[in-house]
Write a protein that holds these residues in place. Structure first.
Motif, PDB file in Angstrom:
ATOM      1  N   ALA A   3      17.482  46.647  71.194  1.00 61.00           N
ATOM      2  CA  ALA A   3      18.502  45.792  71.809  1.00 61.00           C
ATOM      3  C   ALA A   3      17.940  44.396  72.030  1.00 61.00           C
ATOM      4  O   ALA A   3      16.779  44.230  72.400  1.00 61.00           O
ATOM      5  N   THR A   4      18.773  43.406  71.790  1.00 66.16           N
ATOM      6  CA  THR A   4      18.336  42.017  71.951  1.00 66.16           C
ATOM      7  C   THR A   4      18.501  41.606  73.412  1.00 66.16           C
ATOM      8  O   THR A   4      19.600  41.323  73.868  1.00 66.16           O
ATOM      9  N   THR A   5      17.382  41.609  74.147  1.00 70.56           N
ATOM     10  CA  THR A   5      17.391  41.230  75.563  1.00 70.56           C
ATOM     11  C   THR A   5      16.172  40.364  75.849  1.00 70.56           C
ATOM     12  O   THR A   5      15.297  40.186  75.003  1.00 70.56           O
ATOM     13  N   ASP A   6      16.090  39.880  77.101  1.00 69.08           N
ATOM     14  CA  ASP A   6      14.936  39.077  77.531  1.00 69.08           C
ATOM     15  C   ASP A   6      13.631  39.860  77.425  1.00 69.08           C
ATOM     16  O   ASP A   6      12.547  39.285  77.373  1.00 69.08           O
ATOM     17  N   LEU A   7      13.739  41.185  77.411  1.00 70.48           N
ATOM     18  CA  LEU A   7      12.549  42.040  77.376  1.00 70.48           C
ATOM     19  C   LEU A   7      11.688  41.750  76.155  1.00 70.48           C
ATOM     20  O   LEU A   7      10.469  41.935  76.185  1.00 70.48           O
ATOM     21  N   SER A  45      18.894  45.306  65.285  1.00 68.81           N
ATOM     22  CA  SER A  45      19.147  45.516  66.706  1.00 68.81           C
ATOM     23  C   SER A  45      20.633  45.439  67.043  1.00 68.81           C
ATOM     24  O   SER A  45      21.467  45.095  66.214  1.00 68.81           O
ATOM     25  N   GLN A  46      20.949  45.763  68.293  1.00 66.48           N
ATOM     26  CA  GLN A  46      22.322  45.701  68.772  1.00 66.48           C
ATOM     27  C   GLN A  46      22.359  44.923  70.083  1.00 66.48           C
ATOM     28  O   GLN A  46      21.330  44.696  70.722  1.00 66.48           O
ATOM     29  N   THR A  79      19.829  41.014  84.309  1.00 74.37           N
ATOM     30  CA  THR A  79      19.987  40.584  82.910  1.00 74.37           C
ATOM     31  C   THR A  79      20.026  41.797  81.993  1.00 74.37           C
ATOM     32  O   THR A  79      19.701  42.920  82.408  1.00 74.37           O
ATOM     33  N   GLY A  80      20.396  41.567  80.750  1.00 78.11           N
ATOM     34  CA  GLY A  80      20.220  42.552  79.686  1.00 78.11           C
ATOM     35  C   GLY A  80      20.867  43.890  79.931  1.00 78.11           C
ATOM     36  O   GLY A  80      22.009  44.002  80.379  1.00 78.11           O
ATOM     37  N   MET A 113      25.982  47.444  73.755  1.00 78.45           N
ATOM     38  CA  MET A 113      25.784  48.676  72.987  1.00 78.45           C
ATOM     39  C   MET A 113      24.504  49.383  73.431  1.00 78.45           C
ATOM     40  O   MET A 113      24.463  50.613  73.553  1.00 78.45           O
ATOM     41  N   GLY A 114      23.469  48.611  73.679  1.00 73.86           N
ATOM     42  CA  GLY A 114      22.193  49.207  74.103  1.00 73.86           C
ATOM     43  C   GLY A 114      22.305  49.973  75.399  1.00 73.86           C
ATOM     44  O   GLY A 114      21.611  50.977  75.608  1.00 73.86           O
ATOM     45  N   ALA A 115      23.195  49.525  76.282  1.00 71.15           N
ATOM     46  CA  ALA A 115      23.348  50.166  77.590  1.00 71.15           C
ATOM     47  C   ALA A 115      24.119  51.478  77.524  1.00 71.15           C
ATOM     48  O   ALA A 115      24.115  52.252  78.490  1.00 71.15           O
ATOM     49  N   LEU A 116      24.789  51.740  76.410  1.00 74.16           N
ATOM     50  CA  LEU A 116      25.648  52.927  76.334  1.00 74.16           C
ATOM     51  C   LEU A 116      24.879  54.231  76.531  1.00 74.16           C
ATOM     52  O   LEU A 116      25.398  55.173  77.142  1.00 74.16           O
ATOM     53  N   ALA A 117      23.659  54.308  76.006  1.00 75.66           N
ATOM     54  CA  ALA A 117      22.894  55.554  76.161  1.00 75.66           C
ATOM     55  C   ALA A 117      22.614  55.828  77.641  1.00 75.66           C
ATOM     56  O   ALA A 117      22.745  56.961  78.107  1.00 75.66           O
TER      57      ALA A 117
END
Length: 295
Positions: free
Chosen positions: A206-210, A226-227, A25-26, A231-235
């Motif tokens: 980042a908007t995830t289940d976390l 948030s993004q 996920t996420g 987008m959050g995974a780009l880093a």
């Protein structure tokens, strides 16, 4: 003005093997998906194998699933042994899986859940598979931290497992600070003689289940600050694939406060660069997990 780095900038990954933890996920899912779409052989290292298979079915490319429960040293050892049996090498190890602001709980081995899952589990897993990365030119260990490493953050060596007092925000911050201390100490130990590098990244907000255990007020403001997970995974993806990345770097969003935006090299807190703390945490982590690194 410099160009903004996006998924389109990921170089061809054909022939590379990437292991991504927490990839069902996420952020982990988006990281694994993008690597697979660029040709990598991707292993989704996940606690729930069925959810992992469902995630793999939504990706294109060469994607397999490996059971890995970071709350269990036994599961970590089995997963590492499985990977040695199925792969001759690993090019990318992405320590992405984690928990955030959870109520007080312990892992199977009795560690405080956030410190155990976010730091000790990835520490042990990295140590047990690092020999598959060391001979590979350009291999990388990417560990996902958080801007929360600055918030109330310290390594409480006198109460690492929060047995005397527990604050879920402080415990999360400790675990994310530990991710950076680990990243920098691993890079120092790899040194200039190794072609394997250790780098870190953070996704901003980042908007995830976390975020399911975060405070209601944070969830209310999340849409403004948030993004999305892509987008959050780009880093993480830039840290994993950009040819210009150097060992010991830390990537995060370029927007205000580092909450959102495109990835660039960012600074971590002064405390994360304390070599004495890095070395002490390393020794403690080896003793707690029973895992010694081949560097």
């Amino acid at each position: 003005m410099a160009m903004k780095w996006t998924e389109r900038d990921i170089p061809e990954q054909r022939g590379r093997v990437a292991v991504v933890t927490g990839a069902n996920t996420g952020l982990g899912f988006e990281t694994a998906r993008a690597l697979a779409e660029h040709g990598a052989t991707v292993v989704l290292a996940v606690r729930d194998v069925e959810k992992g298979r469902q995630a793999a079915a939504r990706m294109s490319g060469d994607v397999t699933v490996q059971e890995l429960d970071l709350t269990s040293l036994e599961s970590i050892r089995v997963a590492a042994a499985d990977l040695h049996g199925t792969h001759q090498k690993i090019d990318l190890l992405i320590n992405n899986a984690g928990v955030m602001h959870s109520p007080k709980q312990t892992t199977r081995d009795g560690f405080e859940l956030q410190f155990g899952t976010n730091h000790l589990g990835p520490f042990a897993f990295t140590g047990l598979v690092l020999d598959l990365l060391l001979p590979v030119p350009g291999s990388r260990v990417v560990t996902v931290s958080s801007f929360a490493h600055r918030m109330r953050a310290a390594i409480h060596f006198d109460d690492l497992q929060s047995e005397r007092s527990y604050n879920r925000v402080a415990a999360y911050a400790q675990s994310k600070l530990a991710n950076l201390l680990f990243t920098y100490e691993l890079q120092r130990r790899l040194g200039s003689l190794s072609t394997t590098i250790s780098v870190a990244a953070h996704p901003g907000m980042a908007t995830t289940d976390l975020t399911r255990h975060t405070f209601a007020a944070m969830r209310v403001f999340a849409p403004l600050t948030s993004q999305n997970p892509e987008m959050g995974a780009l880093a993480t993806l830039r840290a994993a694939t950009d040819p210009t990345v150097r060992g010991g770097q830390y990537y995060g969003p370029d927007g205000v406060g580092g909450l959102r935006g495109h990835p660039k090299v960012v600074k971590s807190s002064p405390g994360s660069h304390d070599r004495t703390v890095q070395q002490r945490l390393w020794t403690v982590s080896e003793n707690l997990t029973g895992v010694k690194f081949p560097v």
